[in-house]
Write an enzyme that holds these catalytic residues in place. Structure first.
Site, mmCIF file in Angstrom:
data_model
loop_
_atom_site.group_PDB
_atom_site.id
_atom_site.type_symbol
_atom_site.label_atom_id
_atom_site.label_comp_id
_atom_site.label_asym_id
_atom_site.label_seq_id
_atom_site.Cartn_x
_atom_site.Cartn_y
_atom_site.Cartn_z
ATOM 1 N N LYS A 82 -5.667 11.161 16.397
ATOM 2 C CA LYS A 82 -6.886 11.297 15.901
ATOM 3 C C LYS A 82 -7.798 10.344 16.553
ATOM 4 O O LYS A 82 -7.380 9.139 17.094
ATOM 5 C CB LYS A 82 -6.593 10.513 14.351
ATOM 6 C CG LYS A 82 -7.869 10.229 13.505
ATOM 7 C CD LYS A 82 -7.552 9.659 12.361
ATOM 8 C CE LYS A 82 -8.434 8.629 11.642
ATOM 9 N NZ LYS A 82 -8.457 8.511 10.357
ATOM 10 N N ARG B 103 -6.216 4.267 -0.340
ATOM 11 C CA ARG B 103 -7.180 3.221 -0.507
ATOM 12 C C ARG B 103 -7.501 3.005 -1.899
ATOM 13 O O ARG B 103 -8.011 2.180 -2.168
ATOM 14 C CB ARG B 103 -8.088 3.607 0.445
ATOM 15 C CG ARG B 103 -8.301 3.749 1.708
ATOM 16 C CD ARG B 103 -9.652 3.699 2.427
ATOM 17 N NE ARG B 103 -9.590 4.491 3.559
ATOM 18 C CZ ARG B 103 -10.599 5.003 4.242
ATOM 19 N NH1 ARG B 103 -11.802 4.833 3.775
ATOM 20 N NH2 ARG B 103 -10.268 5.578 5.381
ATOM 21 N N GLU C 147 -6.738 15.423 3.401
ATOM 22 C CA GLU C 147 -6.109 14.063 3.739
ATOM 23 C C GLU C 147 -6.564 13.242 2.398
ATOM 24 O O GLU C 147 -7.752 12.887 2.395
ATOM 25 C CB GLU C 147 -6.696 13.452 5.001
ATOM 26 C CG GLU C 147 -6.412 12.109 5.349
ATOM 27 C CD GLU C 147 -7.094 11.430 6.360
ATOM 28 O OE1 GLU C 147 -7.421 12.001 7.246
ATOM 29 O OE2 GLU C 147 -6.959 10.319 6.432
HETATM 30 C C1 3PG Z 1 -12.635 7.141 6.957
HETATM 31 O O1 3PG Z 1 -12.216 6.020 7.462
HETATM 32 O O2 3PG Z 1 -13.102 7.013 5.731
HETATM 33 C C2 3PG Z 1 -12.604 8.274 7.503
HETATM 34 O O3 3PG Z 1 -12.352 7.980 9.004
HETATM 35 C C3 3PG Z 1 -13.755 9.222 7.358
HETATM 36 O O4 3PG Z 1 -14.969 8.752 7.774
HETATM 37 P P1 3PG Z 1 -16.295 9.146 7.272
HETATM 38 O O5 3PG Z 1 -16.465 8.755 5.929
HETATM 39 O O6 3PG Z 1 -17.245 8.537 8.053
HETATM 40 O O7 3PG Z 1 -16.270 10.576 7.543
#
Ligand code: 3PG
Length: 213
Positions: free
Chosen positions: A134, A51, A47
């Site tokens: 999710k 961002r 994934e």
């Molecule tokens: C995010 O929002 O970046 C994901 O949910 C991943 O979260 P994490 O960095 O706590 O694994």
């Protein structure tokens, strides 16, 4: 694409490995090497979060790597869905779900793993046909205990908990009957990507893949 088809495809993708790496990429030039290391370590579903300015190019690059299934994360609106699809994303992930976002994914044939945090949200998505969701942000929402509790009255929904998941707490989730896999960024640390330390990434992926599910 119907929500039911989206859920079926999401379940298949979540079945590929116990962990879906959540990737934040600053430079698309490293995308292929990163994907190669994660796939070599046993994590084929990836994934890429939308961002960073490099995210869509990173998806394009990663889609060229054999053996991977590349999706776009942090989908917020119709434009994100169109851009993700155009870049070659095979699935989408969102932190939450809105009617417009769901409709955009359905219209543009992008299987979506929609985010949910409460029983009401899980029920609303299930009503629409999304049986794979999710759970986000997993740890802040009560972690595996909360997900287990949601599973008692709503066993029809399966989840990919994400947010605060680590190698240490992942087994708590993966042992639940309503958890297909987890998502997490720990397998691709920022410093390892910056240093192009692909051996470290592959080792982290291998540890994660060995969690089983
Ligand atoms: C995010 O929002 O970046 C994901 O949910 C991943 O979260 P994490 O960095 O706590 O694994």
């Amino acid at each position: 694409m119907t929500p039911m088809d989206a859920s079926r495809i999401s379940a298949e993708i979540c079945g590929l490995a116990p962990v879906i790496p959540v990737l934040v990429l600053e430079d698309a030039a490293t995308a292929q090497s990163l994907a190669t290391a994660l796939i070599a370590g046993g994590l084929p579903a990836l994934e890429v979060t939308l961002r960073t300015p490099a995210a869509l190019d990173a998806i394009r690059e990663m889609a060229l790597v054999e053996g991977g299934v590349v999706g776009a994360g942090t989908l917020m609106n119709t434009d994100d869905v169109k851009a993700a699809k155009e870049a070659g994303a095979q699935f989408g992930v969102s932190p939450g779900a809105t009617d417009r976002l769901l409709a955009a994914c359905e219209d543009h044939d992008l299987p979506l793993l929609p985010g949910t945090a409460t029983a009401s949200e899980a029920m609303a998505l299930l009503e629409r046909g999304y049986s794979v969701q999710k759970f986000f942000p997993a740890e802040a929402n009560g972690g595996a205990a909360a997900l287990k509790a949601i599973g008692a009255p709503i066993p029809q929904v399966s989840f990919c908990p994400t947010g605060g998941v680590s190698l240490q707490n992942a087994p708590d989730y993966l042992s639940l009957p309503n958890t297909l896999c987890v998502g997490g960024s720990w397998v691709a640390p920022k410093d390892a990507i910056a240093a192009q330390d692909w051996a470290r990434v592959e080792t982290l992926a291998r540890e994660a893949a060995a969690l089983g599910h």
